[in-house]
Design an enzyme around this catalytic site. Structure first.
Site, PDB file in Angstrom:
ATOM      1  N   ASP A  18       0.812  -1.218   0.000  1.00 54.65           N
ATOM      2  CA  ASP A  18       0.000   0.000   0.000  1.00 54.65           C
ATOM      3  C   ASP A  18       0.844   1.265   0.000  1.00 54.65           C
ATOM      4  OD1 ASP A  18      -2.334  -1.505   0.031  1.00 54.65           O
ATOM      5  OD2 ASP A  18      -2.410  -1.572   2.208  1.00 54.65           O
ATOM      6  N   ASP A 128      -7.208  -0.072  11.476  1.00 53.50           N
ATOM      7  CA  ASP A 128      -6.055   0.821  11.609  1.00 53.50           C
ATOM      8  C   ASP A 128      -6.349   2.247  11.188  1.00 53.50           C
ATOM      9  OD1 ASP A 128      -4.410  -1.026  12.737  1.00 53.50           O
ATOM     10  OD2 ASP A 128      -3.384  -1.587  10.891  1.00 53.50           O
ATOM     11  N   SER A 180      -1.725 -10.446   3.811  1.00 54.89           N
ATOM     12  CA  SER A 180      -1.584  -9.146   4.432  1.00 54.89           C
ATOM     13  C   SER A 180      -0.981  -9.370   5.815  1.00 54.89           C
ATOM     14  CB  SER A 180      -2.952  -8.466   4.554  1.00 54.89           C
ATOM     15  OG  SER A 180      -2.836  -7.237   5.229  1.00 54.89           O
TER      16      SER A 180
END
Length: 407
Positions: A18, A128, A180
């Site tokens: 990301d 998050d 992830s």
């Protein structure tokens, strides 16, 4: 989309998928703004290797790598362990309490650099985003926050990978092993791919899946003993030797990892309302929690111990939900600290193939009195006293029974 007033952005940068593509994306969408990357070192290890070169190559003007390990352990991990906070009975909050400390440092650097905005790479489905942004609001309430996942054109990690490949951005992942992951000193999380179906057993023995240790099946056939010494709820010695806070966690990770300890498979309730499946490795933390809980058994009175266990659930929810910098969390920590005044002593544990087995506990403040608890003859407890106590304790039940109210 573009905001021409944004000339300088501080980016929470991990070097993962990301945040790797966010740097060029920001420059494309915010009029070639300056991007300052910030990596909070909370124990990611080799993930930080080569990060500066990568950040600069992909368009950042500079990279800060901030060593936050000691503060992370002493100001975030230890208070949570002392509280006994475990989210939904399983999750030891490894990612949850790492985000506030990183976000706080992001704000400090953004202010020092005169940045117009802070950017993070959290998805709109995850926890998050909340943890980062609540912390930013606590220390920079007027700071502009950019969250690309809410606005950009990519709809999946596959599309992100394609963009990275088109921009010649090097990645440490591939399409087949694209879990992830989030790693720090305390834990490693795994999400995605086959784990998205709760019916699938995690591939613990697959090469490269577990990184902090081995599966219970691969652990030694001989048990290993570990002894932890605490002072006022804080671990200060490992196997009789004084050790610093960061080194303590590192050593416990090694010990727990090789014995298959601390692997958790959970379908948890995310803050945003959905259930998500993840596998967490927390070898050292699992040992530390077990030892601290055992010591509290003999050091805390019944009412305090029971009340504190109720508080632990609320504390865990606050940490999970990103509310570290709130009056309630601070007040709860103050209460917890008061309960730890006499949580001092030594705990011995036996580790065997993923299991943690109690092997003895001592404390100069132990409330356990062998003379009172014994089944043998004693001179300190008059068993006849119990009759009067039971009559008084059971009086409400007796009254209801006489009124015919017991069903």
């Amino acid at each position: 989309m573009a905001d021409n007033k944004i000339k300088k952005v501080v980016l929470a940068y991990s070097g993962g998928l990301d945040t790797s593509i966010i740097i060029p994306w920001l420059k494309e969408n915010y009029d070639n703004c300056e991007v300052i990357a910030v990596s909070g070192n909370v124990g990611q290890g080799t993930e930080l290797d080569g990060l500066e070169e990568k950040a600069i190559k992909t368009g950042a003007s500079k990279l800060y790598i901030e060593d936050l390990n000691k503060e992370f352990v002493e100001e975030y991990i230890f208070p949570t362990v002392k509280a006994g906070a475990v989210y939904e009975g399983k999750y030891l909050l490894g990612t949850s309490f790492a985000r506030p400390i990183i976000a706080k440092r992001l704000v400090e650097i953004a202010k020092a650099e005169g940045a117009d905005a802070i950017c993070h790479g959290c998805t709109g489905k995850g926890n998050d985003q909340v943890r980062f942004e609540l912390a930013i609001k606590a220390y920079a309430p007027d700071m502009k926050i950019i969250a690309p996942w809410r606005t950009w054109e990519f709809k999946s990690r596959e599309e992100e990978i394609a963009y990275a490949e088109a921009k010649n951005i090097p990645l440490k992942i591939n399409r087949e092993t694209n879990y992830s992951k989030d790693k720090n000193l305390w834990h490693l999380s795994h999400e995605g791919l086959d784990l998205e179906d709760p019916a699938n057993e995690p591939m613990y023995n697959k090469e490269g899946f577990l990184e902090m240790g081995v599966s219970p099946e691969q652990a030694p056939d001989k048990p290993e003993y570990v002894t932890l010494s605490f002072e006022k709820g804080i671990p200060v010695k490992l196997n009789g030797e004084a050790v610093g806070s960061v080194e303590l966690i590192e050593k416990l990770n090694e010990i727990g990892g090789r014995n298959g300890v601390g692997i958790t498979d959970i379908v948890e309730n995310r803050l945003v309302g959905m259930k998500a499946r993840g596998v967490y490795e927390t070898p050292g933390g699992t040992i530390l929690y077990a030892a601290h809980d055992k010591l509290e058994e003999i050091c805390l009175d019944k009412d305090t111990l029971h009340y504190k266990k109720n508080l632990a659930n609320t504390f865990a929810d606050l940490v999970y939900d990103g509310k570290w910098y709130t009056p309630l969390r601070e007040a709860m920590s103050a209460f917890v600290d008061s309960t730890q005044e006499y949580v001092t002593g030594e705990v011995k544990l036996k580790l065997y193939k993923g299991n943690i087995i109690d092997a003895g506990v001592t404390s100069p403040y132990s409330l356990y009195d062998e003379e009172i608890a014994t089944f043998d003859e004693d001179e300190v407890y008059d068993q006849n006293d119990s009759a009067g106590f039971i009559n008084l304790f059971g009086l409400p039940i007796k009254v209801r029974a006489k009124k015919g109210l017991i069903k």
